[in-house]
Design an enzyme around this catalytic site. Structure first.
Site, short mmCIF file in Angstrom:
data_model
loop_
_atom_site.label_atom_id
_atom_site.label_comp_id
_atom_site.label_asym_id
_atom_site.label_seq_id
_atom_site.Cartn_x
_atom_site.Cartn_y
_atom_site.Cartn_z
N CYS A 130 0.87 -1.18 0.00
CA CYS A 130 0.00 0.00 0.00
C CYS A 130 0.90 1.23 0.00
O CYS A 130 2.09 1.13 -0.29
CB CYS A 130 -0.99 -0.02 1.18
SG CYS A 130 -0.27 0.19 2.82
N ASN A 157 2.39 1.50 4.27
CA ASN A 157 2.67 0.24 4.95
C ASN A 157 2.39 0.34 6.45
O ASN A 157 3.11 -0.20 7.27
CB ASN A 157 4.12 -0.21 4.69
CG ASN A 157 4.40 -1.65 5.09
OD1 ASN A 157 5.50 -1.96 5.51
ND2 ASN A 157 3.43 -2.53 4.98
N CYS A 176 -1.37 0.63 7.35
CA CYS A 176 -2.80 0.29 7.51
C CYS A 176 -3.17 -0.95 6.70
O CYS A 176 -3.33 -2.04 7.25
CB CYS A 176 -3.71 1.45 7.11
SG CYS A 176 -3.60 2.89 8.21
N ARG A 177 -3.29 -0.80 5.40
CA ARG A 177 -3.84 -1.86 4.57
C ARG A 177 -2.89 -3.03 4.36
O ARG A 177 -3.28 -4.19 4.57
CB ARG A 177 -4.28 -1.29 3.22
CG ARG A 177 -5.39 -0.27 3.35
CD ARG A 177 -5.65 0.46 2.06
NE ARG A 177 -4.53 1.33 1.71
CZ ARG A 177 -4.38 1.95 0.56
NH1 ARG A 177 -5.27 1.78 -0.40
NH2 ARG A 177 -3.35 2.74 0.34
N ASP A 195 -8.24 3.34 1.49
CA ASP A 195 -7.31 3.74 2.54
C ASP A 195 -8.10 4.33 3.71
O ASP A 195 -8.76 5.36 3.55
CB ASP A 195 -6.32 4.77 2.00
CG ASP A 195 -5.17 5.05 2.94
OD1 ASP A 195 -5.26 4.68 4.13
OD2 ASP A 195 -4.19 5.65 2.49
#
Length: 159
Positions: free
Chosen positions: A10, A13, A15-16, A127
């Protein structure tokens, strides 16, 4: 099963992609496949290198039994094309950034992560960083579905 290396990517690097990393690792561990499936996550920006995942992402994952606390942010590099069989982007912007670095010799799989999802409402994992708290639940729903599909795909194609 052939050794398979998977990288989730993402922007930051935090959250997702660490959510996908942690959930997919749990699925792989549960199926006793950690000796043949290696997992990492990265960000296309270098903003959070060395940082733990966002506290909201960790809390949301923990509420569903997934522990992200050991993960740390790292940046995506062109050398990742040499190291990973699957490089999976959370959204089109990150996919485009990686496609710009992709060597013509890369024979692995570079795509959107949700290409492995059964649901059809989303093509990208949104996001949640600047959104409401329920965004993290949406991410978890999408990631759990995508991870299940990815694991099934790997079982079918890499056996």
């Amino acid at each position: 099963m052939q050794e398979t290396r998977v990288l989730f990517v993402c922007l930051g690097n935090i959250c997702r992609s660490p959510t996908a990393h942690g959930i997919f690792q749990a699925y792989v561990d549960r199926e006793n496949l950690s000796h043949v499936i290696r997992i990492e996550s990265a960000g296309t920006s270098g903003w959070h290198v060395g940082d733990p995942p966002d506290s909201r992402a960790m809390a949301a994952a923990k509420s569903r039994g997934f522990d992200l606390s050991r993960l740390r942010g790292r940046g995506f590099t062109a050398s990742d094309f040499l190291a990973f069989d699957y490089i999976l982007a959370m959204d089109n912007d990150n996919l485009s950034a990686m496609q710009a670095l992709q060597p013509s010799t890369y024979t692995g799989h570079l795509s959107l992560f949700l290409d492995f999802s059964q649901q059809t409402a989303y093509r990208e994992v949104p996001d949640p960083y600047y959104g409401a708290a329920d965004g993290f639940s949406t991410v978890l729903d999408l990631v759990e579905d995508g991870c299940a599909g990815l694991l099934e795909h790997i079982r079918q194609t890499r056996s």
